[in-house]
Enzyme design. Structure first.
Site, PDB file in Angstrom:
ATOM      1  CE1 TYR A 439       0.798  -4.355   4.424  1.00 43.97           C
ATOM      2  CE2 TYR A 439       2.188  -6.198   3.856  1.00 43.97           C
ATOM      3  CZ  TYR A 439       0.949  -5.618   3.893  1.00 43.97           C
ATOM      4  OH  TYR A 439      -0.112  -6.300   3.409  1.00 43.97           O
ATOM      5  CD  GLU A 440       3.618  -0.498   1.051  1.00 43.07           C
ATOM      6  OE1 GLU A 440       4.310   0.472   0.759  1.00 43.07           O
ATOM      7  OE2 GLU A 440       3.703  -1.593   0.475  1.00 43.07           O
TER       8      GLU A 440
END
Lengths: 596, 596
Positions: A439-440
């Protein structure tokens, strides 16, 4: 067993000793934050992590989040823990005092983040996402929005989210479809579905403030037509308290591999009222503001879980008796020796330790740059700090999370069969750590950011903020009496990094796929050299402390041993990365898609 | 999505083309098993894997096993699948025809094992453990026991287990406490608790035959006092059908990270009647017989899951559109290009592919040795085969399972955020694959077996069974027109392996901890060189086939590309392993236990 005690001594070493000469200025420059005060904050944070958050880590994993009556129920104890956390001021630690924050240096904040992630990664996301949101708002929101939302978000009374991903687009946000239709009163009505929204809905706060990427009706196609909107779960009444519901509903929460106590939501926006944050069609810029803050924090998540896995493994390796030491019986009164005597168990523990200490040292350096960027009054220092942060953000995100996952896995391996059983608590670290690589921005995307944007920017200026101190250090210590061989190892790896940089720049100019094909290995290589530099500095410093007659011999000797281990066993990966980079894209790209 | 189609073309390549010159004799030597027959078996096995077992993989993960009324219920569909599997003769594939087996070559059997593990790793354990048990019984059980149990176990009517581990001892079996008290009729009564017993209790068969390590009252302490016993769940009646219960009960089933459809049991034996298998106090020898068979199979589990993860990732990478190719739009009619166009996705897919093909090629070579050991009439060949198996068993177990896990993780990474969600099916591969690095002896134990037992045995004779063909191949092809650089890479890695061997032998003689400190990296290094050798051979062979005008250009070209990728991107790990080995034990061992 999930065992965790905040590694305060190493944190203080990184904060107060290791990077004092890095030219980003000292903690003391942040006037009121004296070392004593900083240490007191860390000690308090350690208590919160160990006593409030850690006990909820496994129970949270078992219970998970559930959808109930259109809301999300967090696991037992999370609400109480969040209240304690918020009341203790921990939500507001690094936020701007203008909005009620405590304005602590990032150096201190990142260390507390590490502790929170070690104790309870799922929990960390609730305040963590809010922090990303407030960062973007401080930079881009109108004064009116700031006044209405920031104080309550900074205090943690209200929480925040980042709503970017849709089912058909994550990395490629240009394809997103959520619509924002302007209203006469200057607000917008948003309609669309978002997925993978951490803390998208929960029972910890009375309101949730969504920052949503969406497209206005007349927006240009692709990434140039994306705007950022603030959409509260409940519309504030005139007195500022939450009023009527705003058409935001939870379609479902995701069934995930781990991170089960964090509510990952599918959210539907149905004519939800929102306000523009920043300029129209410039949403990506604002999004990257919060994204970049978050990326360093996600790197720290990797380190946090890695430290917890390490400590749990050490505990077990001292507790579990099995077999006898090859160098003679160590526990004659027991039926066998503790497994920490066995070289292969040592190999795992030392690897975990070296990864954690290396990441912590590098994170401390990056955090100093974060502070210098914020607080320095010297434009040159400020610029160098910005450059260094830009360069290191993808490295911290990708390398720390890769190593955190590897460390979590080594933790399981130390436990043998028992590690595969949920009750041991260590397989949870593997499942939790896994998401941080994704994620990110996946770690592959981080690598592309590094080679595609950060390396070429301003004719390679970002890289100089890192290359200069490393080459100066090597020059100054080449002939070091004790650590000459270590510095030689660093020089060799640094040489491989320089050569790789030149290769990528040269080949990538003609063919961007060549740069992309080298990206992941280059990111790892840069991370390895950066940690190697930190370890070499640490070893020299530790030796000096010992020579000065420091009484903390155990700490400084262990630091030297860990540094040696890093150079013996970890840094050799740099050679493999270099050879892979050198090989180019041909064999990677030549297969037709049909041949797979 | 869990996508799987048996890689029949590559399997046939390994079976019929790649190793024909390895001196272990050809499949044809196994008279009746003509290539056509073998291919027909593989094609049938593929159908069973794809159509019967694959559809139960995710549902089995979700449902798991449950304890009900003192028994264990396997997930929905498992009983029907097992019956089909058994009736199709798949349980008996490689077993001795004397006991009703089909006597198929191990080369074929291992390929079908791979398919079964790809389709459903949890399922594979039910017949898999039985096979380990029958192997030990064929070698050590009395004729009476064989007559009474083998036919039903070989057919799969009854299943088997291996009961070794106790809560306080896994690796160090010398500490085990389960008691076996001799009775007047020549039987024994066993009492004690065992943990981690795969297929320890379930509803697939009418009886379960436990092979149990236990200690007789007068047994010497430690590993020299362990005997092996056969303990049926139900005592057979005179007519051979299951009669009264034998005091074996399930205390619990474990909550595991993965492999949830496989019942991992805590078993209690309470005055359970058992019979000695093999000689008193020689249980470890018999146990190692089954263990060694199982270790190669566990290696294949790693490959099996890796192949499934690869195929699922390829499917997604072709399906998911996101971003545009750096070398120009590839899917102009769509909103974005399929992600398989991106170099970093390619890097992951090619790495997965290279690991799988490398493992499959090496597994094919080891399987030929397994057949030669069983069937060859040439004592020299037989000996060489035994040596090669002894050497390669820990390598196959440790390296294949490490790579299988890495491959499963790359599979998740290709899916991005979607990979972390259970519905994608790919995070299951990570959780399932994780156990293979642990059970049947952790990978660290495999490494110690390699450097501590296998390298020094008979003055290094085992190693010669591998070094000879590799050095001959390098000599013969050094100046190869097309693949000279590849052979040079192999030569360099092989040189590093030889040097590492000498270093370990020399240092280990004086200090066994030095050998142990190098064990894991040495095992990886040996595996890398062995796979490199297989890939180089494969590339040369593929080129020859293309030159001969083979019509399978896509297959052979892809084989060459994959081999090149292996040498470009994977084999460089050998250098890192070599440098780590060279560094010795000092930094690994010098920290006091208290300093951790």
């Amino acid at each position: 067993m999930q065992v965790y005690e905040a590694p305060l001594r190493d944190m203080k070493f990184v904060l107060h000793e290791l990077h004092n000469d890095d030219g980003f200025g000292n903690l003391e420059a942040l006037e009121e934050f004296t070392p004593d005060l900083v240490d007191a904050v860390l000690e308090e944070a350690a208590k919160v992590a160990q006593e409030v958050l850690l006990p909820l880590n496994r129970s949270g994993d078992i219970e998970g989040c559930t959808v109930e009556n259109g809301g999300v129920r967090t696991p037992k104890g999370f609400k109480e823990a969040y209240d304690l956390f918020r009341e203790g001021g921990w939500c507001a630690l690094a936020s701007d005092p203008e909005w009620g924050g405590q304005g602590l240096p990032e150096q201190v904040n990142k260390m507390t983040e590490e502790m929170i992630c070690s104790a309870n990664l799922s929990f960390s996301l609730y305040p963590g996402l809010t922090h990303g949101g407030t960062t973007a708002m401080e930079a881009y929101a109108s004064d009116e929005l700031k006044q209405a939302y920031l104080p309550k978000m900074v205090s943690g009374e209200w929480s925040g989210t980042m709503c970017l991903t849709e089912a058909h687009c994550g990395t490629d946000l240009g394809m997103l479809r959520t619509k924002a239709v302007p209203q006469d009163d200057g607000s917008y009505k948003l309609t669309g579905g978002k997925i993978f929204i951490s803390a998208g809905e929960h029972d910890l706060t009375e309101n949730i403030i969504h920052l949503v990427l969406a497209r206005m009706p007349d927006a240009p196609a692709g990434v140039k037509g994306i705007s950022l909107f603030l959409v509260p779960k409940y519309l504030p009444k005139d007195d500022g308290t939450p009023g009527e519901a705003n058409g935001v509903s939870v379609a479902a929460i995701e069934h995930k591999m781990g991170l089960k106590a964090s509510a990952t939501c599918q959210l539907n926006f149905d004519d939800s009222v929102g306000w523009l944050v920043g300029k129209p069609n410039k949403g990506l810029e604002a999004m990257f503001k919060m994204m970049n803050t978050e990326r360093v924090s996600v790197g720290i998540q990797g380190l946090g879980v890695g430290e917890a896995a390490y400590q749990s493994a050490v505990w077990y390796a001292k507790e579990r008796v099995q077999g006898r030491s090859l160098s003679g019986v160590k526990n004659p009164d027991g039926p066998a020796d503790p497994i920490i005597v066995h070289p292969d168990v040592r190999r795992m523990l030392m690897t975990m330790r070296a990864y954690n200490e290396g990441c912590r040292a590098l994170s401390g350096w990056v955090s100093r740059a974060l502070d210098a960027e914020k607080f320095s009054t010297d434009p040159e220092v400020k610029q160098r700090a910005e450059d260094f942060i830009a360069l290191m953000t993808p490295v911290v995100k990708a390398v720390f999370t890769d190593l955190g996952f590897e460390t979590a896995n080594l933790g399981v391996q130390c436990y043998g069969g028992h590690g595969y059983i949920a009750e041991s608590g260590v397989e949870q670290y593997v499942r939790d750590a896994r998401i941080a690589m994704i994620y990110e921005g996946t770690n592959g995307i981080q690598a592309l950011d590094l080679v595609g944007r950060k390396l070429p920017a301003h004719m390679g200026r970002y890289l100089r903020s890192f290359f200069h101190p490393v080459s100066q250090f090597i020059e100054a210590n080449k002939e070091h009496e004790t650590f000459g061989k270590m510095i030689e190892g660093l020089e060799k790896a640094f040489g491989a990094l320089q050569l790789s940089t030149a290769t990528i720049a040269e080949k990538g100019m003609k063919d961007p796929e060549e740069a992309a094909a080298a990206a992941t290995e280059y990111t790892r290589l840069l991370g390895l050299v950066a940690m190697g530099y930190c370890f070499a500095k640490a070893a020299l410093l530790a030796q000096a402390k010992l020579a000065e007659g420091s009484e903390e011999t155990a700490f400084y000797k262990a630091k030297i041993t860990t540094a040696r281990f890093y150079f013996d066993r970890i840094l050799p990966q740099a050679t493999a990365a270099f050879l892979a980079i050198k090989s180019g894209k041909a064999s990677m790209m030549e297969l037709e898609a049909d041949a797979f």
